[in-house]
Design a protein around this motif. Structure first.
Motif: not given
Ligand code: C2E
Ligand code: MG
Ligand code: MG
Ligand code: MG
Length: 280
Positions: A106-118, A98-104
């Protein structure tokens, strides 16, 4: 009379105890039920902010369980139980996916974060299937491994350093980042930490709480900052609640901060809003 009291208190104690046992058994069965389709679980996200710029640079995923009768059950309550019952393995796998999917997303929405921590539990790390689970999630989600940071506990590296080093190296070889959570509370030896292929330490909230006035908190924080610097590790402070704590940490060159001062953990939708407002 005394005997009666004694008997009464015995009864009271045993009622308490059996209520506790029942509550635990009920929680366990509710947890098993919830794991059938995961629909009662939700990932919340807490922004991780650059101490320098105040911008959101990353997020930490924190699980929430909405039980239809019990309401919101705290992870502090059900994670230890899930660990005890081995249920953390499927639950942790869901969190990772779920976390990795949500990160992706965010990328698609143009919100580029350095990382997601799990957060990953010791029980998950010890599970022999975990490395292949991680490989599968990386492949299926399409996340860049460098954008995934696993938060492990200090006790994991303290317990069986040899085994931990080997397993952590497997993750590093794939390019995944590794943070030691709640650092300073878990009794790992300094030479053990130094020999681990980790990339970040997170200063525990209990140190941050006393900043900037309590001299012990100041000394401990400075010690962790210098440890991170010398071992060339990134550094996050957790549980930042006040401007004075932020000022202190920022002056000490702690690169990343996280806490209620910036935001509580929020739903995915609120995270999107937070990131957009934070950019403007
Ligand atoms: P943690 O990983 O150290 O997460 C930080 C906890 O502190 C979170 O509690 C967060 O909501 C809270 N927190 C953050 N900033 C502040 C602040 O400024 N003030 C205060 N008072 N609290 C703050 P939460 O979400 O209840 O999680 C508790 C613990 O449960 C986590 O500690 C982590 O160890 C575990 N956990 C949560 N989600 C997961 C998960 O998906 N997998 C695993 N294995 N463990 C998880
Ligand atoms: Mg954490
Ligand atoms: Mg933590
Ligand atoms: Mg903590």
């Amino acid at each position: 009379k005394a005997k009666e009291n004694g008997r009464n208190s015995f009864c009271f104690f045993s009622k308490e105890l059996s209520a506790q046992v029942n509550a635990k058994a009920e929680l366990a069965s509710a947890l098993r039920h919830a794991l059938k389709d995961f629909s009662e679980f939700e990932l919340y996200y807490q922004p991780k902010v650059s101490a320098d710029t105040g911008k959101v640079v990353a997020v930490e995923a924190l699980i929430r369980w909405h039980h239809p009768c019990l309401g919101l059950v705290s992870p502090a309550r059900f994670i230890p139980l899930a660990e005890e019952l081995g249920l953390i393995v499927p639950l942790g796998e869901w969190v990772l996916e779920q976390g990795c999917q949500d990160y992706m997303r965010l990328c698609e929405l143009g919100i580029r974060l350095d990382h997601i921590s799990i957060n990953v539990s010791n029980v998950q790390l010890d599970d022999d299937a975990f490395p292949s689970t991680l490989d599968r999630v990386l492949r299926e989600s399409g996340i860049i491994p460098d954008a995934l940071e696993l938060e492990i506990t200090e006790s994991y590296i303290a317990r069986q350093p040899g085994q931990a080093r080997e397993r952590l190296q497997y993750f590093r070889d794939r390019g995944v980042r590794l943070a030691v959570d709640d650092f300073g509370t878990g009794y790992s030896a300094m030479n053990t930490l130094q020999s681990m292929p980790v990339t970040r330490i997170k200063i525990d909230k209990s140190f941050v709480d006393g900043l900037p006035c309590d001299s012990n908190s100041v000394a401990l924080t400075r010690a962790v900052v210098s440890l991170a610097k010398n071992f060339k590790l990134a550094l996050t402070a957790e549980g930042v609640e006040t401007a004075a704590q932020l000022d202190f940490l920022s002056a000490e060159k702690c690169d990343e901060v996280q806490g209620f001062y910036f935001s509580m953990p929020v739903t995915f939708d609120h995270l999107i809003t937070y990131c957009r407002d934070n950019k403007a």
